[in-house]
Design a protein around this motif. Structure first.
Motif, PDB file in Angstrom:
ATOM      1  N   LEU A 114      46.079  40.707  50.471  1.00 20.39           N
ATOM      2  CA  LEU A 114      45.206  41.946  50.324  1.00 20.39           C
ATOM      3  C   LEU A 114      45.285  41.873  48.806  1.00 20.39           C
ATOM      4  CD1 LEU A 114      44.007  44.455  51.017  1.00 20.39           C
ATOM      5  CD2 LEU A 114      46.433  45.485  51.274  1.00 20.39           C
ATOM      6  N   SER A 115      44.116  42.223  48.079  1.00 18.43           N
ATOM      7  CA  SER A 115      44.287  42.248  46.606  1.00 18.43           C
ATOM      8  C   SER A 115      43.133  43.294  46.091  1.00 18.43           C
ATOM      9  CB  SER A 115      43.806  40.855  46.171  1.00 18.43           C
ATOM     10  OG  SER A 115      42.378  40.526  46.566  1.00 18.43           O
ATOM     11  N   TYR A 116      43.393  43.531  44.693  1.00 19.29           N
ATOM     12  CA  TYR A 116      42.861  44.816  44.279  1.00 19.29           C
ATOM     13  C   TYR A 116      42.344  44.254  42.798  1.00 19.29           C
ATOM     14  CZ  TYR A 116      40.816  48.768  42.274  1.00 19.29           C
ATOM     15  OH  TYR A 116      40.298  49.881  41.719  1.00 19.29           O
ATOM     16  N   ALA A 117      41.085  44.273  42.355  1.00 18.70           N
ATOM     17  CA  ALA A 117      40.747  43.841  41.058  1.00 18.70           C
ATOM     18  C   ALA A 117      40.331  45.084  40.376  1.00 18.70           C
ATOM     19  CB  ALA A 117      39.593  42.727  40.969  1.00 18.70           C
ATOM     20  N   PHE A 118      40.879  45.591  39.399  1.00 16.40           N
ATOM     21  CA  PHE A 118      40.585  46.798  38.524  1.00 16.40           C
ATOM     22  C   PHE A 118      39.335  46.617  37.736  1.00 16.40           C
ATOM     23  CE2 PHE A 118      45.192  46.969  39.088  1.00 16.40           C
ATOM     24  CZ  PHE A 118      45.594  48.289  39.135  1.00 16.40           C
ATOM     25  N   PRO A 119      38.480  47.557  37.778  1.00 16.15           N
ATOM     26  CA  PRO A 119      37.301  47.441  37.328  1.00 16.15           C
ATOM     27  C   PRO A 119      37.451  47.405  35.642  1.00 16.15           C
ATOM     28  CG  PRO A 119      37.190  49.300  38.769  1.00 16.15           C
ATOM     29  CD  PRO A 119      38.628  48.810  38.606  1.00 16.15           C
ATOM     30  N   SER A 120      36.329  46.915  35.046  1.00 13.82           N
ATOM     31  CA  SER A 120      36.521  46.450  33.732  1.00 13.82           C
ATOM     32  C   SER A 120      36.585  47.802  33.082  1.00 13.82           C
ATOM     33  CB  SER A 120      35.452  45.316  33.389  1.00 13.82           C
ATOM     34  OG  SER A 120      34.147  46.002  33.626  1.00 13.82           O
ATOM     35  N   LYS A 121      35.716  48.707  33.246  1.00 18.67           N
ATOM     36  CA  LYS A 121      35.857  50.226  32.510  1.00 18.67           C
ATOM     37  C   LYS A 121      37.014  50.652  32.417  1.00 18.67           C
ATOM     38  CE  LYS A 121      33.823  53.199  36.036  1.00 18.67           C
ATOM     39  NZ  LYS A 121      32.750  53.858  36.490  1.00 18.67           N
ATOM     40  N   ILE A 122      37.781  50.497  33.410  1.00 15.79           N
ATOM     41  CA  ILE A 122      39.336  51.065  33.398  1.00 15.79           C
ATOM     42  C   ILE A 122      40.185  50.265  32.602  1.00 15.79           C
ATOM     43  CG2 ILE A 122      41.391  51.613  35.085  1.00 15.79           C
ATOM     44  CD1 ILE A 122      39.656  52.352  37.247  1.00 15.79           C
ATOM     45  N   ILE A 123      40.227  48.951  32.488  1.00 13.02           N
ATOM     46  CA  ILE A 123      41.143  48.206  31.752  1.00 13.02           C
ATOM     47  C   ILE A 123      40.841  48.083  30.324  1.00 13.02           C
ATOM     48  CG2 ILE A 123      42.128  47.142  33.984  1.00 13.02           C
ATOM     49  CD1 ILE A 123      40.416  44.862  33.321  1.00 13.02           C
ATOM     50  N   LYS A 124      39.680  48.332  29.961  1.00 11.58           N
ATOM     51  CA  LYS A 124      39.038  47.829  28.496  1.00 11.58           C
ATOM     52  C   LYS A 124      39.701  48.590  27.624  1.00 11.58           C
ATOM     53  CE  LYS A 124      35.103  51.010  28.484  1.00 11.58           C
ATOM     54  NZ  LYS A 124      33.651  51.246  28.137  1.00 11.58           N
ATOM     55  N   HIS A 125      40.446  49.838  28.025  1.00 17.84           N
ATOM     56  CA  HIS A 125      41.177  50.577  26.913  1.00 17.84           C
ATOM     57  C   HIS A 125      42.496  49.920  26.913  1.00 17.84           C
ATOM     58  CE1 HIS A 125      38.171  53.684  27.302  1.00 17.84           C
ATOM     59  NE2 HIS A 125      38.384  53.762  28.932  1.00 17.84           N
ATOM     60  N   TRP A 126      42.918  49.136  27.817  1.00 17.04           N
ATOM     61  CA  TRP A 126      44.185  48.208  27.462  1.00 17.04           C
ATOM     62  C   TRP A 126      44.059  47.164  26.775  1.00 17.04           C
ATOM     63  CZ3 TRP A 126      45.376  49.341  33.121  1.00 17.04           C
ATOM     64  CH2 TRP A 126      45.396  50.492  33.415  1.00 17.04           C
ATOM     65  N   TYR A 127      42.851  46.686  26.329  1.00 15.37           N
ATOM     66  CA  TYR A 127      42.610  45.444  25.530  1.00 15.37           C
ATOM     67  C   TYR A 127      42.823  44.337  26.578  1.00 15.37           C
ATOM     68  CZ  TYR A 127      42.372  48.252  21.632  1.00 15.37           C
ATOM     69  OH  TYR A 127      42.302  49.402  20.789  1.00 15.37           O
ATOM     70  N   LEU A 154      45.833  42.924  41.333  1.00 22.22           N
ATOM     71  CA  LEU A 154      47.175  42.729  42.132  1.00 22.22           C
ATOM     72  C   LEU A 154      46.967  42.501  43.234  1.00 22.22           C
ATOM     73  CD1 LEU A 154      48.448  46.401  41.062  1.00 22.22           C
ATOM     74  CD2 LEU A 154      48.964  44.527  39.955  1.00 22.22           C
ATOM     75  N   ALA A 155      47.906  41.848  43.852  1.00 18.19           N
ATOM     76  CA  ALA A 155      47.770  41.395  45.474  1.00 18.19           C
ATOM     77  C   ALA A 155      49.032  41.230  46.292  1.00 18.19           C
ATOM     78  CB  ALA A 155      47.659  39.837  45.352  1.00 18.19           C
ATOM     79  N   LEU A 156      49.075  41.713  47.419  1.00 22.78           N
ATOM     80  CA  LEU A 156      50.447  41.726  48.385  1.00 22.78           C
ATOM     81  C   LEU A 156      50.162  40.560  49.182  1.00 22.78           C
ATOM     82  CD1 LEU A 156      50.382  45.592  49.259  1.00 22.78           C
ATOM     83  CD2 LEU A 156      51.863  44.379  47.504  1.00 22.78           C
ATOM     84  N   VAL A 157      51.135  39.913  49.113  1.00 22.19           N
ATOM     85  CA  VAL A 157      51.178  38.924  50.081  1.00 22.19           C
ATOM     86  C   VAL A 157      52.476  38.951  51.196  1.00 22.19           C
ATOM     87  CG1 VAL A 157      50.297  37.004  48.624  1.00 22.19           C
ATOM     88  CG2 VAL A 157      52.819  37.343  48.651  1.00 22.19           C
ATOM     89  N   ALA A 158      52.367  38.330  52.304  1.00 24.18           N
ATOM     90  CA  ALA A 158      53.373  38.528  53.364  1.00 24.18           C
ATOM     91  C   ALA A 158      53.200  37.515  54.339  1.00 24.18           C
ATOM     92  CB  ALA A 158      53.318  39.764  54.175  1.00 24.18           C
TER      93      ALA A 158
END
Length: 70
Positions: A1-14, A20-24
Motif C-alpha cells: 500500500l503506497s501513497y505518492a504526495f502531490p507535487s503542489k504539496i511538496i514543492k514548498h519543501w524543495y 510512503l509505502a506500508l509493507v507486510a
C-alpha cells in the motif's frame, strides 16, 4: 500500500517527489491446522517444495518505505 504526495504539496519543501509505502508479509494463515506446510519453504527443488522439515514457521513482518527525491 503506497501513497505518492502531490507535487503542489511538496514543492514548498524543495522536494521533487515523496512517497510512503506500508509493507507486510504473512498477515493471515488460511489453513491453520495443516501440519508441516509452508509455501515459502523449500527443502528441495523437486516435489517437496512447501514441506517443512523441523523448521520454525515464517514470521509476520510489518514495515514501511520512504522514497524522497530532491
Amino acid at each position: 500500500l503506497s501513497y505518492a504526495f502531490p507535487s503542489k504539496i511538496i514543492k514548498h519543501w524543495y522536494i521533487q517527489s515523496l512517497s510512503l509505502a506500508l509493507v507486510a508479509r504473512n498477515l493471515c494463515i488460511i489453513h491453520k491446522d495443516a501440519p508441516n506446510i509452508d509455501p515459502e519453504s523449500a527443502i528441495t527443488a523437486g516435489n517437496a517444495q512447501g514441506v517443512e522439515a523441523y523448521s520454525l514457521p515464517t514470521t509476520r513482518t510489518f514495515g514501511f518505505n520512504i522514497n524522497v527525491s530532491f
